[in-house]
Design an enzyme around this catalytic site. Structure first.
Site, mmCIF file in Angstrom:
data_model
loop_
_atom_site.group_PDB
_atom_site.id
_atom_site.type_symbol
_atom_site.label_atom_id
_atom_site.label_comp_id
_atom_site.label_asym_id
_atom_site.label_seq_id
_atom_site.Cartn_x
_atom_site.Cartn_y
_atom_site.Cartn_z
ATOM 1 N N TYR A 1 21.088 17.997 7.094
ATOM 2 C CA TYR A 1 20.113 19.308 6.632
ATOM 3 C C TYR A 1 20.595 20.038 5.823
ATOM 4 C CZ TYR A 1 20.530 24.438 8.013
ATOM 5 O OH TYR A 1 20.472 25.940 8.664
ATOM 6 N N GLY B 1 13.184 31.792 17.765
ATOM 7 C CA GLY B 1 14.546 31.452 17.548
ATOM 8 C C GLY B 1 15.284 32.899 17.245
ATOM 9 N N GLN B 2 16.460 32.658 17.555
ATOM 10 C CA GLN B 2 17.460 33.924 17.265
ATOM 11 C C GLN B 2 16.831 34.971 16.188
ATOM 12 O OE1 GLN B 2 21.222 33.674 17.115
ATOM 13 N NE2 GLN B 2 21.519 32.590 15.665
ATOM 14 N N ASP C 1 2.387 24.539 15.217
ATOM 15 C CA ASP C 1 3.764 23.356 14.556
ATOM 16 C C ASP C 1 3.551 23.067 12.904
ATOM 17 O OD1 ASP C 1 5.065 20.988 13.857
ATOM 18 O OD2 ASP C 1 3.998 19.465 15.192
ATOM 19 N N ILE C 2 3.881 23.874 12.350
ATOM 20 C CA ILE C 2 4.739 23.830 10.901
ATOM 21 C C ILE C 2 4.462 22.321 10.273
ATOM 22 C CG2 ILE C 2 5.532 26.026 11.367
ATOM 23 C CD1 ILE C 2 8.384 24.246 10.126
#
Length: 282
Positions: A127, A12-13, A38-39
């Site tokens: 989210y 990711g960024q 895979d968390i």
């Protein structure tokens, strides 16, 4: 002996920025994307972490697509809440320090004042709720944690607002940008450096980490074009004019109380961060 650091969300960024910075600082870095760990798979997380026995775990893996989360809440909670639980349990078992990267979306944005680390949380959407559930798992299941809430993140890796504006600025002469949401832009390099400084201590707790100062998306866009010397007319518009599936907090301004009282470095101003980013990446 160099310290072992395990980084989730390494593709990711922020994850990529953390891998680069911690590697440059001489840590023994193990970066994991979803392809390698895979968390949401507790057995796999436990196996990887118990085998590696890292000293520090930087947990930046997340479901970050705010609008998509509204239509797939189970997926968002599976990754942001239960995935975080899996990492926290495995990290505690090996005695690793844990950094959990959280978000300004844990607040509803109705405050007039900036939010400090002790402001009551009340997320608006899936989210924010799933990230807050992740924070709760970290607090309940881990003893040596740093919860790092950040906002409006951009950097050289991945897709983000600054890159989108730079692209649009080369294609268009005029743009409308939302002017009624305020927050703190955060440069991944500055965020990664702050995390580096935190994990060198035992000053555990919740931290707000963003660049200093604040602006609206409209002001941010204008500053991006100014910095990149692009001649674009930016028109302010309202959130109502650009309806999205997920509600956005109107005020996402974060106050850095914990950094201050614990004697950490002051975060540089968002405009200086932007100048550095555009100067080195444009």
């Amino acid at each position: 002996m160099s310290q072992k650091v395990l980084i989730t969300g390494a593709n990711g960024q922020l994850g990529k920025e953390l891998v680069e910075l911690f590697t440059a600082k001489g840590f023994e870095v193990y970066g994991f994307g979803r392809d390698k760990m895979d968390i949401t798979n507790q057995a796999q997380v436990q196996e990887v972490i118990s085998t590696l026995k890292p000293n520090i775990i930087l947990h930046s893996a997340a479901h970050t697509q705010v609008d998509l989360a509204e239509s797939e809440p189970e997926q968002a909670f599976s990754i942001n809440a239960y995935g975080t639980r899996n990492v926290a349990v495995a990290a505690e078992a090996v005695g690793a320090k844990l950094v959990y990267v959280s978000t300004d979306y844990v607040f509803d944005g109705t405050n007039d004042e900036p939010y400090n680390e002790f402001s009551p949380t009340s997320p608006l959407g899936v989210y924010g709720k799933s990230k807050l559930a992740g924070e709760q798992f970290v607090r309940d299941l881990h003893s040596k944690f740093f919860i790092v809430r950040t906002s409006w993140v951009y950097g050289k890796h991945g897709a983000n607002f600054v890159k989108t504006m730079l692209k649009l600025g080369k294609e268009r002469k005029e743009l409308s940008v939302v002017a009624d949401q305020r927050g703190c832009p955060t440069y991944t390099l500055d965020l990664a450096n702050a995390i580096l400084e935190l994990v060198d201590t035992e000053k555990y707790g919740v931290y707000h980490v963003s660049n200093s100062g604040n602006c609206s998306w409209f002001e941010f866009a204008k500053a991006i074009f100014e910095e990149a010397k692009l001649d674009v007319v930016v028109n302010p518009c309202t959130t109502k004019e650009f309806p999205r599936p997920a509600a956005r907090p109107e005020n996402s301004v974060l106050q850095h109380m914990s950094l201050e009282v614990n004697g950490f470095s002051k975060m540089r101003d968002w405009k200086s961060g932007l100048t550095h980013f555009i100067g080195t990446n444009n």
